[in-house]
Design a protein around this motif. Structure first.
Motif, PDB file in Angstrom:
ATOM      1  N   VAL A 231      34.822 -31.547 -29.998  1.00 17.16           N
ATOM      2  CA  VAL A 231      34.594 -32.637 -30.951  1.00 17.16           C
ATOM      3  C   VAL A 231      33.530 -32.267 -31.964  1.00 17.16           C
ATOM      4  O   VAL A 231      32.660 -31.431 -31.727  1.00 17.16           O
ATOM      5  CB  VAL A 231      34.159 -33.954 -30.244  1.00 17.16           C
ATOM      6  N   LEU A 232      33.655 -32.918 -33.110  1.00 10.36           N
ATOM      7  CA  LEU A 232      32.684 -32.725 -34.178  1.00 10.36           C
ATOM      8  C   LEU A 232      32.159 -34.069 -34.629  1.00 10.36           C
ATOM      9  O   LEU A 232      32.838 -35.084 -34.499  1.00 10.36           O
ATOM     10  CB  LEU A 232      33.374 -32.109 -35.393  1.00 10.36           C
ATOM     11  N   ASN A 233      30.968 -34.036 -35.199  1.00 13.20           N
ATOM     12  CA  ASN A 233      30.427 -35.237 -35.803  1.00 13.20           C
ATOM     13  C   ASN A 233      30.895 -35.295 -37.248  1.00 13.20           C
ATOM     14  O   ASN A 233      30.559 -34.430 -38.057  1.00 13.20           O
ATOM     15  CB  ASN A 233      28.901 -35.167 -35.742  1.00 13.20           C
TER      16      ASN A 233
ATOM     17  N   GLY B 261      29.186 -39.566 -38.544  1.00 12.20           N
ATOM     18  CA  GLY B 261      28.875 -40.592 -37.572  1.00 12.20           C
ATOM     19  C   GLY B 261      29.957 -40.845 -36.544  1.00 12.20           C
ATOM     20  O   GLY B 261      29.687 -41.456 -35.521  1.00 12.20           O
ATOM     21  N   SER B 262      31.162 -40.392 -36.806  1.00 11.41           N
ATOM     22  CA  SER B 262      32.201 -40.583 -35.784  1.00 11.41           C
ATOM     23  C   SER B 262      32.417 -39.295 -35.020  1.00 11.41           C
ATOM     24  O   SER B 262      32.269 -38.205 -35.564  1.00 11.41           O
ATOM     25  CB  SER B 262      33.552 -40.910 -36.407  1.00 11.41           C
ATOM     26  N   ILE B 263      32.824 -39.486 -33.775  1.00 11.98           N
ATOM     27  CA  ILE B 263      33.100 -38.322 -32.938  1.00 11.98           C
ATOM     28  C   ILE B 263      34.589 -38.029 -33.062  1.00 11.98           C
ATOM     29  O   ILE B 263      35.433 -38.843 -32.671  1.00 11.98           O
ATOM     30  CB  ILE B 263      32.761 -38.625 -31.476  1.00 11.98           C
ATOM     31  N   VAL B 264      34.936 -36.904 -33.631  1.00 13.42           N
ATOM     32  CA  VAL B 264      36.333 -36.595 -33.937  1.00 13.42           C
ATOM     33  C   VAL B 264      36.788 -35.356 -33.177  1.00 13.42           C
ATOM     34  O   VAL B 264      36.142 -34.316 -33.242  1.00 13.42           O
ATOM     35  CB  VAL B 264      36.493 -36.355 -35.459  1.00 13.42           C
TER      36      VAL B 264
ATOM     37  N   GLU C 105      22.685 -45.591 -37.035  1.00 20.61           N
ATOM     38  CA  GLU C 105      22.932 -44.464 -37.943  1.00 20.61           C
ATOM     39  C   GLU C 105      21.628 -44.006 -38.572  1.00 20.61           C
ATOM     40  O   GLU C 105      21.387 -42.819 -38.758  1.00 20.61           O
ATOM     41  CB  GLU C 105      23.889 -44.886 -39.059  1.00 20.61           C
TER      42      GLU C 105
ATOM     43  N   LYS D 212      27.496 -43.107 -28.737  1.00 21.73           N
ATOM     44  CA  LYS D 212      28.710 -43.224 -29.538  1.00 21.73           C
ATOM     45  C   LYS D 212      29.898 -43.094 -28.602  1.00 21.73           C
ATOM     46  O   LYS D 212      29.898 -42.279 -27.699  1.00 21.73           O
ATOM     47  CB  LYS D 212      28.770 -42.101 -30.571  1.00 21.73           C
TER      48      LYS D 212
ATOM     49  N   ASN E  11      38.395 -42.128 -30.776  1.00 23.70           N
ATOM     50  CA  ASN E  11      39.289 -41.090 -31.275  1.00 23.70           C
ATOM     51  C   ASN E  11      39.834 -40.180 -30.198  1.00 23.70           C
ATOM     52  O   ASN E  11      40.779 -39.452 -30.435  1.00 23.70           O
ATOM     53  CB  ASN E  11      38.560 -40.232 -32.318  1.00 23.70           C
TER      54      ASN E  11
ATOM     55  N   ILE F 149      24.767 -37.975 -31.427  1.00 23.32           N
ATOM     56  CA  ILE F 149      24.598 -36.961 -32.458  1.00 23.32           C
ATOM     57  C   ILE F 149      23.137 -36.572 -32.482  1.00 23.32           C
ATOM     58  O   ILE F 149      22.253 -37.413 -32.643  1.00 23.32           O
ATOM     59  CB  ILE F 149      25.068 -37.510 -33.813  1.00 23.32           C
TER      60      ILE F 149
ATOM     61  N   GLY G 136      22.686 -32.557 -36.118  1.00 21.66           N
ATOM     62  CA  GLY G 136      24.029 -32.945 -36.522  1.00 21.66           C
ATOM     63  C   GLY G 136      25.102 -32.606 -35.514  1.00 21.66           C
ATOM     64  O   GLY G 136      26.249 -33.024 -35.651  1.00 21.66           O
TER      65      GLY G 136
ATOM     66  N   VAL H  49      27.068 -32.569 -31.797  1.00 21.99           N
ATOM     67  CA  VAL H  49      27.408 -33.620 -30.843  1.00 21.99           C
ATOM     68  C   VAL H  49      26.969 -33.196 -29.452  1.00 21.99           C
ATOM     69  O   VAL H  49      27.172 -32.061 -29.054  1.00 21.99           O
ATOM     70  CB  VAL H  49      28.937 -33.858 -30.844  1.00 21.99           C
TER      71      VAL H  49
END
Lengths: 175, 699, 99
Positions: free
Chosen positions: A56-58, A61-64, B328, B657, B662, B674, B678, B680
């Motif tokens: 996953v990547l940031n 602000g979302s974890i994708v 945030e 988070k 997702n 985060i 930056g 995760v």
């Protein structure tokens, strides 16, 4: 270089796809599903994820989750270099909208699609499954494989149980 | 979409307007006609003005127009161009009634009794025109009364000058001052009420015919859906009836239901309108009146008659959005700090000190925002006095309930979810903890047992304790039961703590619950699970014969967790501090290999299994030998383990988070966060992790 | 993002009375086991009593406890009035305007 594939004044409704390169093939996804295009950065691994889910990547602000498309298409793994690109797509699933990032070799042009020019996917026994292919479209001298992104990611994420999106109906797929 | 939004505002407008009318009424009642308090008149004016504004904005033109006339009169009064007379005061009170009825009709989309409105408006205009002179004009009212509201004076004072007897609305006469009074009615249904064909709906509508009625419901005694006896009424109500009716008229409304309900009727003097006890903090659409009880001090609503304490209603989505955004900000500030650390150059120092100021501001902002969602635990505690009393009576025990720390605040969501576990624990204390009076006397104790509920802030958490001076947990019985159920081996030796922990095992407590409510089994395992889901933990301390203590520790908020960063290979993980007991470095001689249990190490007299995080997560570590890395002693799922990691990084607050938006749920992972750079990092869920590790070990 | 319950038909309310109330409770209990938002169609309610409203209040509250919502697809004036009379308007998540 944007190619306009429309024939004449009574051509069917166009839509636009973003084309990208993977191995020796060119693919296209509905431009409206593209959230972002970014360069490669190292991902955080997810324990016990299927091999094509890299981690996953940031993304703002979302974890994708990031998925390696080559595995879906049975191509060899490539090294991720400075020019490797991640396309962030939004997919419609049963639980709503989910964002995914797919790793590709490079991004090409945005191309108009004329429904009249799209040929159906070939029925090849060697392909694992072709339901994620909307069709093939000639662009310049190449064939662009148009992807149904909802079905495609469904396959990708199939191992994740709940993450399975509903297979989209053809009318809805708009991929 | 726009229509839907407007509708939301309507609701707020109506609610606020009804409240405003209440305060207007209160101010009017306090008005001393001879020497009116200018501030009081001003208040009344402001209320009318704001209702007019709101009504105008939403297009409720009838309301706006009437209120405009009212406002004109009030303006004359507050600028002392006119004197307040008894007649005027009564007209103003009548205006409150009319406005209320009008707004109710508008709210329900029912026809407004415009005749009544027009008549009163006419009178008000006449007053202004005559500049205050006057007796009641001989208005000839026509038209039906507004449903639910009956003219106040007609039944009580038929002989008053100027009143048209009959169903029509009335203008109140001069001399016979009919001061506004009313009644406070408390209503509680007894079990048979509904079965005997009585329905509170019918009773309340008879009451509503006597005057203007305000209803506040209390749902505290209403069990979970499945546990409800559907033919029984668990709701209680407090009604405020503004009317000059007689006590007999009120009693008549309850005639049919006599014997099946408990009714208290208190006459309000005309001067005081007691406010509904309501939360003074941000109200988020939850009626949760705090019930006063003799055994406890309860938060007195600062909205006591007269006190101006303003609050506004805010939807919970807005608050969550706000909290999200602050979250945030925390992340962004962490990123900036990270960059700041690496910065060189002429301005680096200045920049860093600016950042540290920012960090302080952020912390304050964060705390303030978190506090917005916080409510005192009294909302949950308030149900217990009644519950304990009823239960104790049913069981023939004598129990005194003490509650302290009710002002302790916690996040609204945590508050809502902690209710059920607390109920279960208190029930346990009453049911199984406290002995019967005879048994207590025989044991040399007072026949009255004590159950003590306490809440306080401890560090960054809230600690809720349920303490009783009952018989305590009988370890030998627990052990025997666990053995008989195969939960513990016949020859296993357990420490006292471990034995206490047994009661949290699923399937353990079922047979005990003979006196408990049937339905969805709420065993201690569910209690622990609920507490864990809130990110908290529950501990037991008990002494046979003396009593037991259950201590629940909860995070102050759900969205942010205090975590210990650990590294395994190239990956960083966050371990929630509430799960950590201690961190240590092992020497080879501490470690043993037990057959069937893998690697273990000794810790405070116990052997705890070692869980190699790199194995569970499939990551390449830097340290393979146990003494090259670190062990984090952590607990989850009622068990303790030693988590083997490469090294400890810092401790920090992290914003949780969700992975589920997702991706989906991952065993052993509570969420992600985060980091300052930056990237995760996954936040561990010890319960899940331990289960995963156990499954792997068994494989 | 609202997720409609997998039991996709809205819960239809008729005029229930004390006789039917236990069956109604069972119906609601079933819905509690689902996930997602529960839609309720109360357009057909001409009469309603306290027992039914009480169940609905518990239902909405229990749903809230699971972070689920109730959506009043249609609501009769009779139900609104009764809810208002018992002070249950906000407990049932009813708004002034029909949804």
């Amino acid at each position: 270089m944007t190619t306009n594939a429309t024939a004449g004044p009574d051509a069917a409704v166009s839509q636009q796809v973003l084309t990208f390169v993977l191995g020796s093939e060119t693919y296209g996804v509905d431009i409206l599903r593209v959230q972002e295009i970014r360069g490669w950065s190292s991902v955080t691994k997810i324990p016990h994820a299927p091999p094509h889910v890299l981690g996953v990547l940031n993304l703002r602000g979302s974890i994708v989750p990031i998925v390696d498309m080559r595995m879906q298409f049975n191509l060899e793994r490539a090294e991720y270099t400075a020019v490797t690109v991640i396309i962030v797509l939004s997919v419609q699933s049963r639980t709503g909208r989910r964002d995914f990032g797919v790793v590709v070799d490079g991004v090409s042009d945005v191309v108009n699609v004329n429904a009249a020019e799209v040929k159906p996917a070939p029925d090849l026994a060697s392909r694992a499954a072709t339901e994620h292919i909307r069709g093939l479209m000639p662009v310049a001298e190449r064939m662009v494989v148009l992807l149904d992104i909802d079905r495609l990611i469904g396959h990708e994420m199939g191992a994740l149980g709940d993450a399975l999106p509903e297979p989209a109906s053809p009318a809805q797929s708009a991929a | 979409m726009a229509e839907l939004d407007l509708a939301q505002f309507h609701d707020t407008f109506f609610e606020e307007s009804f409240e405003a009318l209440d305060s207007m009424e209160a101010a009017l009642l306090k008005l001393d006609v001879g020497a009116p308090n200018p501030e009081g008149v001003n208040t009344i004016f402001r209320v009318a003005h704001s209702i007019k504004g709101g009504a105008g904005m939403f297009g409720f033109t009838d309301v706006a127009s009437f209120t405009h006339t009212l406002e004109t009169l009030l303006d004359e009064l507050r600028s002392a161009r006119m004197q307040v007379t008894t007649y005027i005061a009564d007209q103003l009170l009548l205006s409150v009634d009319v406005l209320r009825a009008m707004m109710r009709s508008v709210q329900r989309k029912e026809p407004v009794d415009m005749q009544r409105v027009a008549d009163l408006q006419f009178d008000l205009e006449a007053i202004v025109a005559k500049k205050g002179g006057g007796s009641a004009p001989a208005a000839a009212p026509q038209g039906a009364a507004i449903p639910g509201v009956v003219p106040e004076a007609s039944s009580a004072n038929p002989g008053v000058v100027g009143v048209a007897v009959g169903a029509g609305p009335v203008a109140v006469a001069v001399a016979a001052t009919v001061r506004r009074g009313g009644w406070e009615i408390g209503f509680r249904a007894l079990p048979e009420l509904l079965l005997r064909g009585n329905d509170p709906l019918a009773i309340f509508s008879s009451l509503a015919e006597l005057g203007s009625l305000q209803v506040t419901v209390n749902m505290d005694a209403l069990p979970r859906l499945r546990e409800i006896d559907a033919e029984r009424c668990y709701l209680t109500w407090r009604l405020q009836l503004t009317s000059n009716c007689s006590r007999e008229q009120i009693d008549a409304a309850f005639d049919w239901a006599a014997g099946d309900c408990e009714v208290t009727v208190v006459q309000r003097s005309a001067d005081v309108v007691p406010k509904a006890v309501a939360p003074a903090v941000v109200v988020v659409a939850e009626p949760a009146p705090v019930r006063p009880s003799t055994a406890t001090q309860v938060q007195e609503a600062p909205k006591a008659a007269g006190a101006e304490h303003s609050s506004i209603r805010v939807s919970i989505e807005k608050i969550d959005e706000l909290i999200n955004t602050v979250g945030e900000l925390v992340i962004t500030q962490a990123m900036l700090s990270e960059v700041g650390r690496k910065l060189e150059g002429p301005f680096a120092e200045q920049f860093r000190s600016g950042l540290s100021q920012l960090e302080r501001n952020m912390r304050e902002l964060q705390e303030s925002v978190m506090r917005v969602r916080m409510l005192p635990i009294s909302f949950t505690f308030s149900r217990f006095p009644r519950m304990v009393r009823d239960l104790a009576q049913r069981l023939g025990k004598q129990i005194e309930l003490k509650m302290t720390g009710e002002q302790t605040e916690l996040d609204k969501t945590v508050l809502e979810k902690i209710g059920d576990p607390l109920v279960h624990l208190v029930r346990n204390s009453v049911d199984h903890g406290i002995e019967s009076p005879q048994a207590r006397i025989a044991a040399g104790k007072s026949p009255v047992g004590t159950v003590h509920l306490d809440a306080c802030h401890r560090g960054g958490s809230i600690a809720v304790e349920i303490r009783d001076d009952g018989g305590g947990l009988d370890k030998s019985r627990i052990l025997a039961k666990a053995r008989s159920r195969g939960l513990v081996g016949a020859n296993d030796v357990l420490t006292d703590d471990q034995i206490h922990e047994l009661i949290f095992l699923p399937g353990f407590s079922t047979a005990e619950k003979t006196t408990d409510v049937s339905g969805r089994g709420v065993g201690m395992d569910v209690v622990r699970r609920n507490v864990k889901e809130l990110g908290g933990k529950i501990e037991i301390a008990s002494e046979l014969g003396k009593g037991s203590r259950f201590i629940i520790t909860l995070p102050l908020t759900l969205a942010i967790v205090d975590g210990q960063s650990v590294s395994v290979g190239t990956e960083t993980y966050i371990v929630p501090l509430t799960s950590i007991i201690e961190s240590l470095q092992l020497q080879p001689h501490n470690v043993s290999r037990l057959s069937g249990r893998g690697e273990v190490f000794s810790f405070r007299g116990d052997y705890l299994p070692i869980v190699r995080l790199h194995e569970v997560f499939g990551v390449k570590p830097r340290a393979h030998a146990l003494h090259d890395g670190l062990i984090v002693v952590a607990e989850g799922d009622g068990r303790r383990i030693g988590l083997f990691v490469d090294e400890l990084l810092g401790q920090q607050q992290v914003v949780i988070k969700s992975m589920e938006t997702n991706y989906g749920p991952i065993d052993g992972v509570a969420g992600a966060t985060i980091l300052g750079d930056g990237s995760v990092a996954l936040i561990l869920d010890l319960t899940g992790l331990i289960r995963v590790a156990a499954t792997r070990a068994a494989a | 993002m609202t997720e409609v319950s997998s039991n996709s038909a809205p819960l239809r309310l008729g005029s229930t009375s004390l006789r039917d109330v236990t069956a109604f409770q069972a119906e609601l209990a079933e819905r509690l086991d689902d996930s997602g938002t529960v839609q309720i169609d109360a357009s057909g309610v001409e009469r309603i009593d306290t027992a039914t409203l009480q169940l609905l209040a518990a239902f909405v509250r229990d749903l809230r406890g699971d972070a689920r919502l109730v959506e009043w697809v249609e609501c009769s004036a009779a139900l609104r009035r009764a809810a208002r009379a018992l002070g249950l308007t906000s407990a049932l998540d009813l708004t002034a305007e029909p949804g």
